[in-house]
Design a protein around this motif. Sequence first.
Motif, mmCIF file in Angstrom:
data_model
loop_
_atom_site.group_PDB
_atom_site.id
_atom_site.type_symbol
_atom_site.label_atom_id
_atom_site.label_comp_id
_atom_site.label_asym_id
_atom_site.label_seq_id
_atom_site.Cartn_x
_atom_site.Cartn_y
_atom_site.Cartn_z
ATOM 1 N N LYS A 39 0.811 -1.221 0.000
ATOM 2 C CA LYS A 39 0.000 0.000 0.000
ATOM 3 C C LYS A 39 0.852 1.282 0.000
ATOM 4 O O LYS A 39 0.327 2.372 -0.145
ATOM 5 C CB LYS A 39 -0.974 -0.011 1.170
ATOM 6 N N PHE A 40 2.154 1.121 0.167
ATOM 7 C CA PHE A 40 2.988 2.322 0.266
ATOM 8 C C PHE A 40 2.959 3.203 -0.991
ATOM 9 O O PHE A 40 2.688 4.401 -0.912
ATOM 10 C CB PHE A 40 4.426 1.944 0.642
ATOM 11 N N PRO A 41 3.241 2.633 -2.165
ATOM 12 C CA PRO A 41 3.375 3.498 -3.342
ATOM 13 C C PRO A 41 2.128 4.343 -3.630
ATOM 14 O O PRO A 41 2.232 5.482 -4.074
ATOM 15 C CB PRO A 41 3.643 2.511 -4.491
ATOM 16 N N ALA A 42 0.943 3.821 -3.334
ATOM 17 C CA ALA A 42 -0.284 4.542 -3.676
ATOM 18 C C ALA A 42 -0.356 5.905 -2.992
ATOM 19 O O ALA A 42 -0.923 6.844 -3.541
ATOM 20 C CB ALA A 42 -1.488 3.696 -3.275
ATOM 21 N N GLN A 43 0.243 6.010 -1.807
ATOM 22 C CA GLN A 43 0.170 7.293 -1.107
ATOM 23 C C GLN A 43 1.483 8.088 -1.202
ATOM 24 O O GLN A 43 1.582 9.196 -0.688
ATOM 25 C CB GLN A 43 -0.222 7.061 0.358
ATOM 26 N N ALA A 44 2.490 7.525 -1.869
ATOM 27 C CA ALA A 44 3.817 8.154 -1.857
ATOM 28 C C ALA A 44 3.859 9.426 -2.705
ATOM 29 O O ALA A 44 3.170 9.542 -3.720
ATOM 30 C CB ALA A 44 4.861 7.157 -2.349
ATOM 31 N N ASN A 45 4.710 10.369 -2.288
ATOM 32 C CA ASN A 45 4.897 11.598 -3.072
ATOM 33 C C ASN A 45 5.568 11.302 -4.407
ATOM 34 O O ASN A 45 5.354 12.013 -5.376
ATOM 35 C CB ASN A 45 5.763 12.588 -2.291
ATOM 36 N N ALA A 46 6.415 10.295 -4.423
ATOM 37 C CA ALA A 46 7.063 9.921 -5.687
ATOM 38 C C ALA A 46 6.693 8.472 -5.979
ATOM 39 O O ALA A 46 7.237 7.559 -5.366
ATOM 40 C CB ALA A 46 8.568 10.066 -5.569
ATOM 41 N N SER A 47 5.746 8.283 -6.876
ATOM 42 C CA SER A 47 5.354 6.910 -7.186
ATOM 43 C C SER A 47 5.286 6.673 -8.690
ATOM 44 O O SER A 47 5.164 5.541 -9.138
ATOM 45 C CB SER A 47 3.996 6.589 -6.553
ATOM 46 N N ASP A 48 5.413 7.750 -9.468
ATOM 47 C CA ASP A 48 5.375 7.616 -10.919
ATOM 48 C C ASP A 48 6.828 7.552 -11.422
ATOM 49 O O ASP A 48 7.600 8.491 -11.190
ATOM 50 C CB ASP A 48 4.643 8.837 -11.485
ATOM 51 N N PRO A 49 7.189 6.461 -12.100
ATOM 52 C CA PRO A 49 8.587 6.330 -12.545
ATOM 53 C C PRO A 49 9.049 7.467 -13.461
ATOM 54 O O PRO A 49 10.247 7.649 -13.660
ATOM 55 C CB PRO A 49 8.607 4.999 -13.304
ATOM 56 N N ALA A 50 8.111 8.256 -13.974
ATOM 57 C CA ALA A 50 8.498 9.377 -14.842
ATOM 58 C C ALA A 50 9.425 10.343 -14.104
ATOM 59 O O ALA A 50 10.195 11.077 -14.727
ATOM 60 C CB ALA A 50 7.247 10.119 -15.324
ATOM 61 N N ILE A 51 9.369 10.322 -12.788
ATOM 62 C CA ILE A 51 10.220 11.247 -12.017
ATOM 63 C C ILE A 51 11.703 10.944 -12.272
ATOM 64 O O ILE A 51 12.542 11.846 -12.298
ATOM 65 C CB ILE A 51 9.879 11.180 -10.509
ATOM 66 N N SER A 56 16.862 12.854 -15.033
ATOM 67 C CA SER A 56 18.009 12.200 -15.665
ATOM 68 C C SER A 56 19.005 13.265 -16.127
ATOM 69 O O SER A 56 18.679 14.451 -16.217
ATOM 70 C CB SER A 56 17.552 11.335 -16.835
ATOM 71 N N GLU A 57 20.214 12.798 -16.424
ATOM 72 C CA GLU A 57 21.307 13.748 -16.644
ATOM 73 C C GLU A 57 21.032 14.739 -17.777
ATOM 74 O O GLU A 57 21.472 15.879 -17.727
ATOM 75 C CB GLU A 57 22.598 12.968 -16.905
ATOM 76 N N LEU A 472 17.778 11.639 -6.905
ATOM 77 C CA LEU A 472 17.330 12.393 -8.075
ATOM 78 C C LEU A 472 18.289 13.544 -8.386
ATOM 79 O O LEU A 472 18.583 14.364 -7.511
ATOM 80 C CB LEU A 472 15.927 12.955 -7.825
ATOM 81 N N GLY A 473 18.768 13.578 -9.604
ATOM 82 C CA GLY A 473 19.632 14.678 -10.028
ATOM 83 C C GLY A 473 21.067 14.591 -9.559
ATOM 84 O O GLY A 473 21.846 15.520 -9.753
ATOM 85 N N ILE A 474 21.437 13.463 -8.941
ATOM 86 C CA ILE A 474 22.827 13.272 -8.473
ATOM 87 C C ILE A 474 23.428 12.113 -9.261
ATOM 88 O O ILE A 474 22.866 11.021 -9.290
ATOM 89 C CB ILE A 474 22.849 12.930 -6.958
ATOM 90 N N TYR A 475 24.572 12.361 -9.880
ATOM 91 C CA TYR A 475 25.197 11.342 -10.729
ATOM 92 C C TYR A 475 26.558 10.967 -10.145
ATOM 93 O O TYR A 475 27.577 11.575 -10.455
ATOM 94 C CB TYR A 475 25.334 11.870 -12.167
#
Length: 714
Positions: A39-51, A56-57, A472-475
């Motif tokens: 049930k975690f992903p349904a309420q998560a702030n980041a759950s769409d892989p598009a993020i 990405s770089e 996110l945003g760190i390479y």
Amino acid sequence: MAETTEGAAQAQEIAEEEVSEAQIAVHWREEEYYQPPEKFPAQANASDPAILERFSEEHFPECFVEYAEMLEWDKKWDTILDTSNAPFWKWWIGGRLNACVNCVDRHLEARGEKNALIWVPEPEDAEIQEITYAELHRRVNEFAALLRDFVGAKVGDRVTFHLPMVPELPVSMLACARMGVIHSEVFGGFSGTACGQRMGDAESKILVTVDAYYRNGELIDHKIKADDAIEAARKDGIEVEKVLVWRRIPGEYHSQSEMVEGRDFFIDELLEQYRGQEVEPESMPAEAPLFLMYTSGTTGRPKGCQHSTGGYLSYVTGTSKYYQDIHPDDTYWCFADIGWITGHSYIVYGPLSLGTTSVMYEGVPTYPDAGRPWRIAEKLGVNIFHTAPTTIRMLRKLGPNEPEKYNYHFKTMTTVGEPIEPDVWRWYHEFVGKGQAAITDTWWQTENGGFLGSTLPGLQPMKPGSCGPGVLGIYPVIFDENGDEIPGGSGKAGNMCIRNPWPGIFQTIWGQPERFVETYYAKYNNNPDSQDWRDWPYFSGDGAVQAADGYFRILGRVDDVINVAGHRLGTKEIESAAIEVEEVAEAAAVPVVDEVRGKIVEVYVALKPGHEPSKEIEQKVSAQINKDIGPIARPKNVWIVADMPKTRSGKIMRRVIAAVSNFADVGDVTTLANPEIVDGIRQHVQSEKLSKGEVPKELTEKEKAEIASYGQAE
Ligand code: PRX
């Protein structure tokens, strides 16, 4: 739950090959993945892989606009990232904002009556303080009025706090932020002298302190340290003008230190004149420094990490939202001290910027017993929990079954501060999280402002002992000593670096810009004139290994590597092996100078309650290290001690036991949480060594210096 990670067998095989001097050997086996509850992903702030794609770089640096837009700006920026004075990166150029407005004022309308902070005093029968956003606004403004009118503090001035975990600490921070005054909080557990040296370095003439606070059941005199601080600052040419003293119990004074007339003032008395006053927030350039946070280097002058207003605040807000999954209605408890960067970023600025309720606890985890944290969680309805492996180990040692006695539910749990041994991780997951929480292991540093390596809890599985991929945003990238990249899945470790700048990175070392470049950027830069960020990888000073799936496992500071006969062994993996032995609660590996092999390993362990020291346990520890790593790491001795010498932040002071093992000078132990144990350890270890016929080796100056600084980088 249990999928085997890719490439594990291959990594293992490669790891068994010889490694060169430029690399650090790794012997860790791959761990299994764990998934968060369904049930975690349904309420998560980041759950769409598009993020992941958005950050990405190819979308760097624009990706971070998403974080900046979480803030309220007086004026939007013109330029996202200015690299013209590399590596002094500038973010959100032209933008203006106020950090206090973002953490307090902007929530007043929608959430004024909601708790911003809940402060839990250490004595369990004392009243818990609930501070709403409206109340926080009132307290911050009144203290800001005092700073403005009584102290005369102005934009850009430095004000030093030497405060423990009292609610007046975030109030004082936010009051400074409101006025554009740079705050510099020195961890309350540090000595007065350490505080004074930091005042000298920051040229700060105002000290804010408290008379006393509770720790382990005692009301400790704290104002007394101000006397040493003033002395130390004076030696550095700074005359402290005012000492402002909060009182832990209003109207009472619990310190042996005399109040000096004309210099020392009780804040509660002064505040009477400022009741109900408001201070107009300063509209600050995004690049204006928000605060200094000192961190000790291996040697010499402390490093005042200078953090910016816009870059820092956007970064801690974004990472709090996505990685800790903070929503405004959560009750979030970061069980750390605000005197460290973790507390600045993830007790105060990040959570308050998101308008959530942030819990603060005054005391030690095990007071009056190891069930205390879980009673607090139950009572307050905490649903996000954040702490350090050292606290987790302590709670596991003293109360392994305590969590199940209490009815609380965590949806996410964070760990930070050092590598967590997989065994300890599993206890955290199974017992503290009751198997139902997503764990984010967050790797980062004082210098970084916010998380650099972790898993997005709704999208990426967890792996015990690994922090995860770059956030996110760190390479990130791992380089060997020669600057060659060590690919993921090769089973080889090297230096953990970050290829790109990010908004939370510190701006410089206060007053030491050359040291900033030299320590963090010079190592892998080939063209000092370059204005291209690609030429300036950030050198973290940590060793790490990357698995085939891109997850990083941090080995600890590269300075902590023990070089046995040319093999560079990571301290942490030796310790992880030792802790696999059932009776062992904590372990610390140190180098002992050896004629033949350069260095050899000695291991100190503390046992779980109910176990007595025995030869058998010593042998089990030795055998486990032999099995997990190999004979090269087999300890010369295993010492069972009642407790490890620790700093007040809970880090094991490896230099102290390294000195004991080498018959060297243990140096200054006054800043330890438990200096009284050192003598006992020394007598026990050294007399046994002598009776076994060990002849203390005459150390060279270089060896002495190495031991004195072993494991010292914080
Ligand atoms: O060695 C890494 C370790 O702690 C160092 C940074 O310490 P400090 O500046 O005090 O900041 C602590 C809180 C951010 C790092 O260089 N470290 C921190 N987090 C982790 C870690 N090691 C492994 N895993 C972590 N999650």
